[in-house]
Scaffold this motif. Sequence first.
Motif, short mmCIF file in Angstrom:
data_model
loop_
_atom_site.label_atom_id
_atom_site.label_comp_id
_atom_site.label_asym_id
_atom_site.label_seq_id
_atom_site.Cartn_x
_atom_site.Cartn_y
_atom_site.Cartn_z
N ILE A 122 0.85 -1.20 0.00
CA ILE A 122 0.00 0.00 0.00
C ILE A 122 0.89 1.25 0.00
N ALA A 123 1.95 1.20 0.80
CA ALA A 123 2.87 2.34 0.85
C ALA A 123 3.59 2.49 -0.49
N ILE A 124 3.91 1.37 -1.13
CA ILE A 124 4.59 1.42 -2.44
C ILE A 124 3.68 2.13 -3.44
N GLU A 125 2.38 1.81 -3.36
CA GLU A 125 1.42 2.42 -4.28
C GLU A 125 1.33 3.94 -4.06
N ALA A 126 1.47 4.35 -2.80
CA ALA A 126 1.33 5.78 -2.49
C ALA A 126 2.65 6.54 -2.62
N ALA A 127 3.74 5.82 -2.86
CA ALA A 127 5.08 6.43 -2.77
C ALA A 127 5.29 7.57 -3.76
N GLU A 128 4.87 7.36 -5.01
CA GLU A 128 5.10 8.39 -6.04
C GLU A 128 4.46 9.71 -5.62
N MET A 171 2.78 3.25 8.53
CA MET A 171 2.41 1.94 9.07
C MET A 171 1.00 1.56 8.60
N PRO A 172 0.86 1.21 7.31
CA PRO A 172 -0.47 0.89 6.80
C PRO A 172 -0.87 -0.57 7.03
N SER A 173 -0.54 -1.13 8.20
CA SER A 173 -0.78 -2.56 8.48
C SER A 173 -2.25 -2.92 8.23
N SER A 213 8.99 10.80 15.79
CA SER A 213 8.54 10.60 14.41
C SER A 213 7.05 10.25 14.49
N LEU A 214 6.21 11.02 13.79
CA LEU A 214 4.76 10.84 13.98
C LEU A 214 4.25 9.71 13.08
N PRO A 215 3.60 8.69 13.66
CA PRO A 215 3.10 7.60 12.83
C PRO A 215 1.88 7.98 12.00
N ILE A 216 1.84 7.47 10.77
CA ILE A 216 0.67 7.60 9.90
C ILE A 216 0.21 6.16 9.72
N ALA A 217 -0.92 5.79 10.33
CA ALA A 217 -1.22 4.37 10.47
C ALA A 217 -2.69 4.06 10.21
N HIS A 218 -2.92 2.83 9.75
CA HIS A 218 -4.29 2.33 9.61
C HIS A 218 -4.90 2.19 11.00
N GLN A 219 -6.15 2.63 11.12
CA GLN A 219 -6.82 2.60 12.42
C GLN A 219 -7.29 1.17 12.70
N PRO A 227 -7.36 0.25 4.69
CA PRO A 227 -5.99 -0.12 4.32
C PRO A 227 -5.81 -0.12 2.81
N LEU A 228 -5.91 1.07 2.23
CA LEU A 228 -5.80 1.28 0.79
C LEU A 228 -4.89 2.48 0.56
N ALA A 229 -4.32 2.57 -0.66
CA ALA A 229 -3.44 3.71 -0.94
C ALA A 229 -4.19 5.02 -0.73
N SER A 230 -5.49 5.06 -1.09
CA SER A 230 -6.25 6.31 -0.93
C SER A 230 -6.35 6.69 0.55
#
Length: 498
Positions: free
Chosen positions: A331-337, A394-396, A413-419, A439-442
């Motif tokens: 998911i992170a790879i998809e959002a990386a660009e 952390m899009p677990s 470092s502030l986490p950006i994570a799936h709830q 848990p999606l790129a969006s």
Amino acid sequence: MLSKPAQVAQSAVGDVSIPLESRKVLFVTPEISDFVKAGGLGDVSAALPRALREAHDARVLLPGYRSVLSQCGPLVVAGQVPALGAMPEAAIARAQGRNGLPIYLLICPSLYDRPGPPYGATSGVEWEDNDLRFGLLGWAAAVIARNAIDGWRPDLLHLNDWPSGLASAYLATDRNPTPTIMTIHNLAYQGLFDHSSLHRLGLPEAFFQPEGLEFYGRLSFLKAGLFYSSYLTTVSATYAEEIMRPEFGCGMDGLLRKRAQERRLAGILNGIDESWNPASDAHLIAPFNSDNCDGRAANREQVRASFGLSRSNGPLFAIISRLVHQKGVDIAIEAAESIVEEGGQIVVTGQGEREIEDKLKELARRRPGAIGANIGYDETSSRRMYAGSDFLLMPSRFEPCGLSQMYAQRFGSLPIAHQVGGLSDTIEDGVTGFLFSAPLASGLQNGVRRAFAAFRSGGVMKRMRYAAMTRSYGWREAVKKYSGVYAKVSATRSVFVS
Ligand code: ADP
């Protein structure tokens, strides 16, 4: 049909009628970060027994892998474990972890004298005789519970994940068995073996049934623990609720609902230990603390340089993770660009599934100077990444507790994570990090957008960083709750005997 999840019993702490006495606790685990660590369980196995020792006589039982014995020096044999099924006779030796933590090592060269990490020759590939390697761990725990070691007989066994799950099955035939508490660190790893393992492990045929340790025609070490243990805990309150639902229950949700209805399931949140302190961590390039974060800049520049990134005034995002489906790295790879387009940079340290490793390497090749990937396991680099990055991704897809997001917050470092799971229980949305719902790129991109906004308004970032770094993540609360569970299973010991 989807039934309503049963209420998880609140931990027994609130039950003031049960005295919280000191207990003799044998903590049974396949890894401990003093000597050997594959993931978060290694950290918890190092921290929790130490924290428990403030109230209890907690000792650890661990397989004597080659890598462990090579760190221990001469050993003194303290006891024997008789052969059973195809498991050979073994010895138990006395050792010490850091600060004198008593550790019993299971000595059996034919099963443990091998190279590599605990579960296989390399990460992700399991040894074929893991039924015997971890069956012996459960069997040895049961032998110690019955016969004592060093004149010390545990009041209870505290089991951790599938590798220790059989201990409860071995004790189940005793007239008045030693109580067993099983902590589920990750329900997705189940220790599944063919029916033929039953005989190799010296277990009675009668146990091989759905009301026992059978899981759809196979033998499950995890199910043995879930079914036969006196009490189950898992590592966050939210995960305790989630695992009773089919989407998170990994096929065990029915049994877990039943155990919860019996009031024998509780969620107890993990803590982190004091070595995670940016003011004193010797791995860091420069120390810092919540009042003065100047030292973060030196860590950030070192991380940028070590991953070959360009100089930048934009935010630095980090991923420090096992590379498995659970962690949502795809998911992170998809959002990386889109993160890079927005002016961010990304650094990744991790190892695991080959496909994810390859995709990360490819991403770093495509975006030199903006994305860096280090495939491997590196404690020093990971600590510098927590200390130097602005945000942790952390899009677990599921997360029983998660330690990385707590380490990140402690290091600013502030986490950006799936709830989900423990991420919901340890990150305060908009205060110490950012939570997103799918848990999606969006979903992740939404979190990232909010993070960029905070970064650009320096004041918000500063406030959030301070709130994250000063949050309490200690073990004290957990020890109180485990003590309550220990008291409960000890007080009702006879009730558990059928
Ligand atoms: P899990 O136990 O599911 O792997 P956790 O977040 O509970 O996840 O714990 C992961 C631990 O492993 C953290 O201490 C994290 O920093 C560490 N870790 C994961 N991958 C690496 C790596 N490649 N190098 C160094 N540390 C890592």
